[in-house]
Write a protein that holds these residues in place. Structure first.
Motif, PDB file in Angstrom:
ATOM      1  N   GLU A 436      23.581 -49.688  -7.072  1.00 13.58           N
ATOM      2  CA  GLU A 436      23.102 -48.719  -8.063  1.00 13.58           C
ATOM      3  C   GLU A 436      24.249 -47.821  -8.527  1.00 13.58           C
ATOM      4  N   THR A 467      24.165 -53.281 -10.294  1.00 15.83           N
ATOM      5  CA  THR A 467      23.068 -52.535 -10.908  1.00 15.83           C
ATOM      6  C   THR A 467      22.424 -53.384 -11.993  1.00 15.83           C
ATOM      7  N   ALA A 601      15.364 -45.950  -7.732  1.00 15.06           N
ATOM      8  CA  ALA A 601      16.590 -46.750  -7.652  1.00 15.06           C
ATOM      9  C   ALA A 601      16.666 -47.481  -6.328  1.00 15.06           C
ATOM     10  N   GLN A 622      15.180 -48.435 -14.317  1.00 16.25           N
ATOM     11  CA  GLN A 622      15.051 -48.481 -12.863  1.00 16.25           C
ATOM     12  C   GLN A 622      13.596 -48.342 -12.442  1.00 16.25           C
TER      13      GLN A 622
END
Length: 856
Positions: A436, A467, A601, A622
Motif C-alpha cells: 500500500e 498497490t 487499505a 481501496q
C-alpha cells in the motif's frame, strides 16, 4: 552502484567473546563490567570488536575502511584515567578512601569519552584539505555523536555546532592522555587507517558515483548530491551504532549470541521450495484464482531482473502478499541479498500478512539452527508475545523476512537518537517490499524518494511498490526528489488488461445536492444489509462513525452492527475485526460494519456492498477492494455518497483528496469513454494523482516552523543547508570552514513519521486492560513519584501499547476536567477511568458506565 561481497556471519568469531578478562582490570583499560560473574570487558577488545563489525556493515556501500576507523575511535576517550576511575568506582572496585575513587553517581554522563576519537580524526585529516578534510569531518561527526544521535554541523540559525564540539579543551576530552595510554596495537591500526590511501579512495569513489548520477539525471545544482552524501553519513553512523551495541551486548549477555543470525541465511532455496509447494497446493476454483496464479507467475518471471525500484500494480484481492514474496525470494536468491523487509502502513495489516507468510515459511522443522525466519517489529506486539530472542533480533532486523511499519522504516532513515538509526544499514543489500505504497505521508515524499534511491543505487537493494493505486512517485519534482524507477519497472506484463479482467464491482456515484443526512445514510446501509446480507460503511470522521452506529443500532439487531475507529484501542479493534471476519465467513449471518478509513487499505474483508463517504479517488478504490474481494459470480456494489455538513478542517489530506475526486467524478459523468469506462481504472487514477500532487507540490519537502527554522524545509536541513549557510555567513562574514553542513539533529528532532498532536491514554478495555492499569498504578505509590521497579514498568508500558488511544489535546483537557483520566505518578502517562470507555465505541468524552467509576 557498489556491489558488496557475500555476507559473512556475525557469529563466526563473536565480538566480545575474547573480551572477558579476570576480575582485576589494573593491567589494562576496561570498557564495561559484567555483574553476573564480575568480569571486565577490555577496552582493547571492545574497540577491535566494534571496528570489525562496523567494517563489515559499512562494506555494503564500499566504505569498509571508514567503518573500521570509526569503530576503533569511538570509545578512545575511555582510556583516560578520568573514565577508568569513574567505571571502577561505579562497580565498587576502588576503595572509597583511595585517591582515584570518585562519586560515580554524580559523574554519570559527565565524562566525555566520545570527543577524543573525533579530535584524533579531525586533527589528523583536516589539515590535508580536500577529500581528507571531508573524511576527517565525517569520521569525527559520527564518533562524537555515537551516544546522542548525529549532531548538527551548522544549526538552522547559523551556529557552528561542529567546531564547538571538535574544539573542546583537553581538560574535557582527555585526548592526549587517551592516545598515550591506548594499547599500541589499537593506535597502530588507527594510524595506518588514517594514512591509508584506501580510506580516501573509497570515499572519493562514492562521491564520484553520486556526482555522475547527478549529471546523468540532470540534477547538478539540486539537493540530490548533498542529500545522498548526508544519507551515506547516516548509513555509516548506523553501522557504528550497531557495531558498538552488538559488541557490548555480546559481552554483557553472551547467551544472546546464539540467537543472532547476522545475515547468514543459507536457505533461500529451501524457503523458495516451501513457497512453490504451497502455491502448487492452492486450489483453482474460480476465475479470480486463475488471475492470482497469473500475477504470481509474472512476479516469478521478473525475479532475475537487475536490482532496482519496481512497481507491482495489482487490483485488491489479487494475491499480492504471496506474489510479492515469490518475487522477493527468487530475487534475493539470485542476487545473494541479505533479507526481505516488508514495510506496511498499518499494524492491522501486518498481523494478517505476517501470519500468512509464517504459515508457509516456518514449519515444524525450520532450516538452519531453528532461528526465526519471519520477524515482526511493530507497536502492536505486546511484551508477552515477544521472546527475548525476538526483542534482540528486532534491534537490528536480524532475520530473513522482516515485517515492520512505515513509521519504523522512516524512523530508521530520519528519526532522532540512536535506537532507530542502528537499523538503517540493514536496509541495504535487501529486498524492500512496500505494501500500500500510496499511504506514504505526502509531506515526506521527497526525502522518502531520496532515501529509497540511495538504498537502491548505493546499497544494492531492490524495492517493490505494491498497490492497486500507484501514486506516481517518479512523476513528482525530480529536482527535489523523485523515484528513479528501473527501466522495465512494472512487474505485471499488461497491468491495464489485468485491471479490466479483475473488475468485480459496480461503482455508483450517488452524490447529490445538499448531501445525505445521517438518517438517509443509515436507511441506505440497512437496506443494503437486508438485500445483500453484508454492508461496509466507511466514513471520514470518528464522529460520523459514532452517529451512524448509534442510528443503525436503534433500528436493527445490535448483534449485526459493528463499529471500528481509532477511539478504540488496538486490542479492541482487533477483536471486533475478528468477529466481523468470522461472521462474513458464516452463511446467513448478517454484518453491518461502520468504520473510519482504518479498514480500507489491505484488510482482508469481503462485503457485498460498500458505502464510501466522498474522499480521494485512491481511498474510494481501496474501499472498493473490500467489496466482492474474492470475485463472486455477481458484482459487488460500491456507493459513493457526500454527507451533509461534513467538517474536514482537521483532516486536510482527506479534504484535498475529496476536492480532486469531485472534479474527476464530474468529468467521468460527462465522458466515461475517455477513462475506459472505469472510474477506478489506471488511467483515472493517474489523472487523479497528477492533479492531486500538483495541487500539493509545495508540501512534499516537509515544511517546518518558519520561526524556528527560518523558512527551511526538512529536505533543506538534510541537503544544501542554504538558509543555514546564509545565516552563518551573515554572522561570521565568512563561509563555513568545512565541507559538511547538514543539520542532522535539528532535522531528526523535527521529523515525525505521523504528523499529529496527540496524547496517549491507556484505556481499560477488557479484563486484561483493566488489570494492566491496576498494575501500572501499583508501580507509582505517590502522586509525584517515579516507578518502584523500572524494568517491570517498561514491560507493562510495552504491553500497554495495545491498550492505548491517542487523543487530541482538546479532548484530553475535556477528560481531565471531568476527572476521567489519572496520571501515573510523575510520568505524565494517562490512564482512562473505566466509566468513560464504551464497549462498542471506545473512548468517550461522556460517562458511559455510571456504575463502574474507578478511584485510584
Amino acid at each position: 552502484m557498489y556491489k558488496p561481497a557475500a555476507p559473512r556471519s556475525l557469529i563466526s568469531s563473536p565480538p566480545g567473546e575474547a573480551a572477558a578478562t579476570g576480575p582485576n582490570p589494573g593491567r589494562c583499560a576496561v570498557a564495561h563490567y559484567r555483574e553476573l560473574d564480575q568480569r571486565w570487558h577490555e577496552l582493547r577488545s571492545h574497540l577491535r570488536g566494534t571496528g570489525i563489525l562496523t567494517r563489515r556493515f559499512a562494506r555494503k556501500i564500499g566504505l569498509q575502511n571508514l567503518g573500521e576507523l570509526m569503530g576503533l575511535l569511538h570509545d578512545l576517550g575511555k582510556y583516560s584515567s578520568a573514565f577508568q576511575n569513574y567505571l571502577l568506582s561505579a562497580v565498587n572496585y576502588l576503595d572509597p578512601d583511595a585517591d582515584e575513587y570518585v562519586d560515580a553517581r554524580s559523574k554519570k554522563g559527565h565524562i566525555d569519552h566520545s570527543s577524543a576519537g573525533a579530535q584524533v580524526a579531525w586533527r589528523t585529516l583536516a589539515p590535508r584539505r580536500g577529500v581528507s578534510q571531508l573524511v576527517g569531518q565525517w569520521v569525527a561527526l559520527c564518533v562524537a555523536s555515537h551516544h546522542s544521535g548525529l549532531i548538527d554541523c551548522i544549526t538552522p540559525d547559523g551556529h557552528d555546532r561542529f567546531t564547538e564540539r571538535i574544539e573542546k579543551p583537553e581538560s574535557s576530552t582527555h585526548v592526549a592522555e587517551a592516545e598515550q595510554r591506548a594499547d599500541p596495537d589499537v593506535m597502530d591500526r588507527i594510524r595506518r587507517l588514517l594514512d591509508s590511501p584506501c580510506l580516501l579512495e573509497e570515499v572519493t569513489q562514492l562521491i564520484d558515483r553520486i556526482r555522475q548520477r547527478a549529471r546523468t539525471q540532470k540534477l547538478t545544482g539540486t539537493p540530490f548530491s548533498h542529500m545522498q552524501l548526508g544519507l551515506a553519513i547516516r548509513f555509516t553512523f548506523s553501522c557504528l551504532i550497531a557495531g558498538d551495541r552488538i559488541d557490548t551486548v555480546h559481552f554483557t549477555n553472551p547467551t544472546g549470541i546464539r540467537f543472532r543470525q547476522g545475515g547468514r541465511y543459507h536457505y533461500w532455496n529451501e524457503l523458495i521450495d516451501r513457497l512453490e509447494a504451497h502455491l502448487v497446493s492452492m486450489p483453482t476454483r474460480h476465475a479470480i484464482d486463475v488471475r492470482r496464479h497469473e500475477i504470481s507467475d509474472a512476479c516469478r518471471n521478473a525475479a532475475r531482473r537487475p536490482t532496482g525500484i519496481y512497481t507491482l500494480s495489482v487490483p485488491t484481492g489479487g494475491g499480492k502478499t504471496l506474489a510479492s514474496l515469490r518475487f522477493a525470494l527468487h530475487h534475493a536468491a539470485h542476487h545473494r541479498l541479505d533479507r526481505i523487509i516488508y514495510i506496511i502502513p498499518y499494524t492491522s495489516i501486518i498481523d494478517q500478512n505476517a501470519q500468512v507468510v509464517r504459515k508457509v515459511m516456518e514449519t515444524a522443522t525450520p532450516p538452519g539452527n531453528a532461528r526465526r525466519i519471519v520477524l515482526e517489529h511493530h507497536s502492536n506486539l505486546g511484551a508477552e508475545q515477544q521472546t527475548y530472542a525476538d526483542k534482540l533480533l528486532c534491534d537490528d532486523w536480524d532475520a530473513p523476512i522482516v515485517y515492520t511499519t512505515m513509521v519504523q522504516f522512516l524512523e530508521a532513515l530520519f528519526g532522532s537518537g540512536t535506537r532507530g538509526v542502528r537499523r538503517m544499514h540493514q536496509l541495504a543489500n535487501s529486498v524492500l517490499v512496500f505494501d500500500e505504497i500510496q499511504t506514504v505521508p505526502l509531506r515526506c515524499l521527497h526525502v522518502f524518494n531520496q532515501a529509497l534511491n540511495f538504498l537502491v543505487q548505493e546499497g544494492n537493494s531492490s524495492a517493490v511498490l505494491c498497490t492497486a493505486t500507484q501514486p506516481l512517485l517518479h512523476r513528482v519534482s525530480a529536482e527535489k526528489g523523485a523515484l528513479m524507477l528501473a527501466p522495465d519497472a512494472e512487474l505485471m506484463p499488461d497491468a491495464d488488461a489485468l485491471f479490466k479482467a479483475m473488475k468485480r464491482v459496480e461503482v455508483h456515484d450517488e452524490r447529490k445536492g445538499g448531501g445525505w443526512s445521517d438518517a438517509e445514510l443509515a436507511d441506505l446501509a440497512i437496506k443494503a444489509l437486508q438485500e445483500e446480507g453484508s454492508c461496509l460503511v466507511i466514513v471520514n470522521t470518528k464522529k460520523a462513525a459514532r452517529r451512524l452506529y448509534q442510528l443503525a443500532s436503534s433500528q436493527i439487531d445490535t448483534d449485526d452492527v459493528f463499529h471500528l475507529s481509532t477511539d478504540m484501542c488496538a486490542a479492541h479493534r482487533k477483536a471486533v475485526l475478528k468477529k466481523v471476519i468470522d461472521r462474513l465467513k458464516t452463511p446467513r449471518r448478517r454484518v453491518l460494519c461502520i468504520s473510519t478509513q482504518l479498514i480500507e487499505a489491505g484488510v482482508d474483508v469481503d462485503f457485498r456492498v460498500v458505502i464510501r463517504f466522498l474522499a480521494g479517488l485512491d481511498s474510494i478504490a481501496q474501499a472498493a477492494g473490500r467489496c466482492n474481494r474474492h470475485g463472486g459470480p455477481r458484482p459487488g456494489h460500491v456507493y459513493v455518497v457526500n454527507p451533509e455538513n461534513e467538517n474536514l478542517d482537521m483532516l486536510p489530506d482527506i479534504a484535498k483528496g475529496r476536492e480532486q475526486a469531485q472534479l474527476i467524478l464530474d468529468r467521468y459523468k460527462r465522458d466515461p469513454a475517455s477513462y475506459d469506462d472505469n472510474i477506478l481504472g489506471r488511467r483515472t487514477m493517474q489523472e487523479y494523482y497528477e492533479h492531486y500532487f500538483f495541487q500539493r507540490k509545495e508540501e512534499m519537502s516537509y515544511s517546518l516552523s518558519k520561526e524556528k527554522f527560518y523558512g527551511a524545509t526538512l529536505l533543506e536541513l538534510l541537503s544544501t543547508q542554504d538558509t543555514a549557510r546564509q545565516n552563518y555567513s551573515r554572522q561570521q562574514k565568512a563561509q563555513p570552514p568545512y565541507p559538511l553542513l547538514h543539520a542532522h539533529m535539528s532535522a531528526a528532532r523535527a521529523f515525525k513519521a505521523i504528523d499529529t498532536l496527540t496524547e496517549a491514554v491507556i484505556v481499560p478495555y477488557s479484563e486484561k486492560g483493566k488489570a494492566l492499569i491496576e498494575d501500572l498504578h501499583g508501580q507509582f505509590d505517590a502522586a509525584d513519584s517515579g516507578p518502584s521497579d523500572l524494568d517491570t514498568t517498561r514491560e507493562l508500558l510495552q504491553r500497554a501499547q495495545q491498550f492505548t488511544v491517542n487523543v487530541h489535546p482538546t479532548t484530553l483537557n475535556q477528560l481531565m476536567s471531568k476527572r476521567a483520566v489519572s496520571v501515573l505518578g510523575s510520568s505524565g502517562i494517562y490512564c482512562l477511568d473505566e466509566a468513560f470507555y464504551d464497549r462498542n465505541l471506545g473512548l468517550s468524552n461522556d460517562l458511559v458506565n455510571r456504575m463502574e467509576t474507578m478511584t485510584w
